[in-house]
Every structure is written in C-alpha cells, then in structure tokens.
Design a protein around this motif. Structure first.
Motif, PDB file in Angstrom:
ATOM      1  N   ASP A 123       3.812  -3.812  -0.071  1.00  0.00           N
ATOM      2  CA  ASP A 123       3.657  -5.242   0.219  1.00  0.00           C
ATOM      3  C   ASP A 123       2.805  -5.965  -0.828  1.00  0.00           C
ATOM      4  O   ASP A 123       2.489  -7.137  -0.672  1.00  0.00           O
ATOM      5  N   GLY A 124       2.410  -5.266  -1.899  1.00  0.00           N
ATOM      6  CA  GLY A 124       1.649  -5.885  -2.972  1.00  0.00           C
ATOM      7  C   GLY A 124       0.151  -5.879  -2.757  1.00  0.00           C
ATOM      8  O   GLY A 124      -0.582  -6.454  -3.553  1.00  0.00           O
ATOM      9  N   VAL A 130      -8.025  -3.318   2.916  1.00  0.00           N
ATOM     10  CA  VAL A 130      -6.839  -3.893   2.275  1.00  0.00           C
ATOM     11  C   VAL A 130      -7.285  -5.073   1.423  1.00  0.00           C
ATOM     12  O   VAL A 130      -7.843  -6.052   1.944  1.00  0.00           O
ATOM     13  N   ILE A 131      -7.055  -4.968   0.111  1.00  0.00           N
ATOM     14  CA  ILE A 131      -7.343  -6.082  -0.798  1.00  0.00           C
ATOM     15  C   ILE A 131      -6.057  -6.890  -0.940  1.00  0.00           C
ATOM     16  O   ILE A 131      -5.016  -6.353  -1.329  1.00  0.00           O
ATOM     17  N   HIS A 132      -6.137  -8.175  -0.621  1.00  0.00           N
ATOM     18  CA  HIS A 132      -5.008  -9.092  -0.741  1.00  0.00           C
ATOM     19  C   HIS A 132      -5.172  -9.824  -2.070  1.00  0.00           C
ATOM     20  O   HIS A 132      -6.028 -10.701  -2.193  1.00  0.00           O
ATOM     21  N   ASP A 190       4.864 -11.968  -1.960  1.00  0.00           N
ATOM     22  CA  ASP A 190       4.676 -12.823  -3.131  1.00  0.00           C
ATOM     23  C   ASP A 190       3.397 -12.454  -3.878  1.00  0.00           C
ATOM     24  O   ASP A 190       2.707 -13.302  -4.405  1.00  0.00           O
ATOM     25  N   SER A 191       3.088 -11.187  -3.939  1.00  0.00           N
ATOM     26  CA  SER A 191       1.899 -10.691  -4.619  1.00  0.00           C
ATOM     27  C   SER A 191       1.958 -11.056  -6.104  1.00  0.00           C
ATOM     28  O   SER A 191       3.025 -11.032  -6.715  1.00  0.00           O
ATOM     29  N   PRO A 192       0.799 -11.368  -6.687  1.00  0.00           N
ATOM     30  CA  PRO A 192       0.775 -11.634  -8.129  1.00  0.00           C
ATOM     31  C   PRO A 192       0.911 -10.374  -8.987  1.00  0.00           C
ATOM     32  O   PRO A 192       0.934 -10.458 -10.203  1.00  0.00           O
ATOM     33  N   LEU A 193       1.019  -9.209  -8.366  1.00  0.00           N
ATOM     34  CA  LEU A 193       1.226  -7.972  -9.126  1.00  0.00           C
ATOM     35  C   LEU A 193       2.670  -7.893  -9.584  1.00  0.00           C
ATOM     36  O   LEU A 193       3.595  -8.106  -8.801  1.00  0.00           O
ATOM     37  N   ASP A 203       2.789  -3.783 -13.322  1.00  0.00           N
ATOM     38  CA  ASP A 203       1.467  -3.497 -12.749  1.00  0.00           C
ATOM     39  C   ASP A 203       1.573  -2.412 -11.692  1.00  0.00           C
ATOM     40  O   ASP A 203       0.791  -1.452 -11.680  1.00  0.00           O
ATOM     41  N   LEU A 204       2.539  -2.572 -10.778  1.00  0.00           N
ATOM     42  CA  LEU A 204       2.687  -1.610  -9.682  1.00  0.00           C
ATOM     43  C   LEU A 204       3.009  -0.215 -10.190  1.00  0.00           C
ATOM     44  O   LEU A 204       2.473   0.772  -9.687  1.00  0.00           O
TER      45      LEU A 204
END
Length: 140
Positions: A43-44, A129-131, A3-6, A10-11
């Motif tokens: 995984d975002g 890892v930046i979440h 559920d990444s905000p990216l 963006d990706l």
C-alpha cells in the motif's frame, strides 16, 4: 497500490534486505537515528514493529512523526531513499511482520536465530506504519 509518493524503483530498492535508519520527531531533543528492520508494504507505507513501551514508542505517542533513510551498502554505487511522514501505531499485524522480517534478515535455519525469533514473537509487539508524505532520493 495507493497514491504513495514512492515510485516503483523506490519500492524495488526498499524491498532489499537493507537496514533503515529510523528517526522519530524529538522536539527539543536532538534526533537519534536507530538502525531498524522495515518492510515497504504494497500500500506504499513503510512498516516496522516494536515493543509497545520502547523509547521510540514513547516519543511517537508525544509526536507521531518519523523518517527512515535506507542506503545502499558499501561496494555499490551511492544510493539512498528517505521517507518522512505521519505514523500510526497498529495493535495488529506486528507478530506476522516480525516473522516476515526475520526471514528476510536472518537465516532461520540457524537454531540460534530461530530461538531469537521465538522470543520476539512471544512478547507483546505493535506495528508502526509510516505514511509517506515526503520522499527524497539519490542515485549516483
């Protein structure tokens, strides 16, 4: 995909071979962004590698927050994506990540670059890892 905000857009942008500018939380010290290689993972998350005793790692141990800004190169329409969030430091996967990123950013058929990669993977590395918690974007 998590559920990444990216967003998918963006990706797609973040998967280009662009440099990101990483800033770690620095408390009373003014932040000092550094250009870095990075990967937008499936995984975002945003992932990087580092030496475990680097200045950024010492700061992340004190305050595990970071942001990265990635901008389109000169000659393209103005565009950027910024990602900020909590950081975890993982002891595994850094060497594989460094190999993937070297192939993305360097011509590994060049013997000099291949030797530099061999030096990198011979050392101790950690995976940062930046979440993503906050994502900003601009597209002109």
């Amino acid at each position: 995909m998590s559920d990444s905000p990216l967003t998918p857009d963006d990706l797609e942008f973040l998967r280009r071979p662009l440099h990101g500018f990483l800033t770690v939380a620095a408390g009373p010290v003014p932040p000092q962004p550094r250009p870095v290689w990075f990967e937008a993972a499936d995984d975002g998350t945003i992932q990087l590698f580092s030496l475990p005793d680097s200045p950024k790692m010492r700061q992340l141990r004190r305050d595990p927050r970071a942001s990265i800004v990635v901008a389109a190169p000169v000659g393209e329409r103005e565009r950027w994506v910024s990602v900020a969030g909590r950081v975890t430091v993982e002891p595994d996967g850094a060497h594989e990540l460094s190999r993937r990123l070297a192939a993305r950013y360097w011509d590994l058929d060049d013997p000099t670059r291949a030797a530099q990669l061999a030096e990198i993977v011979a050392g101790e590395l950690v995976r940062i890892v930046i979440h993503p918690e906050t994502v900003g974007r601009y597209h002109y």
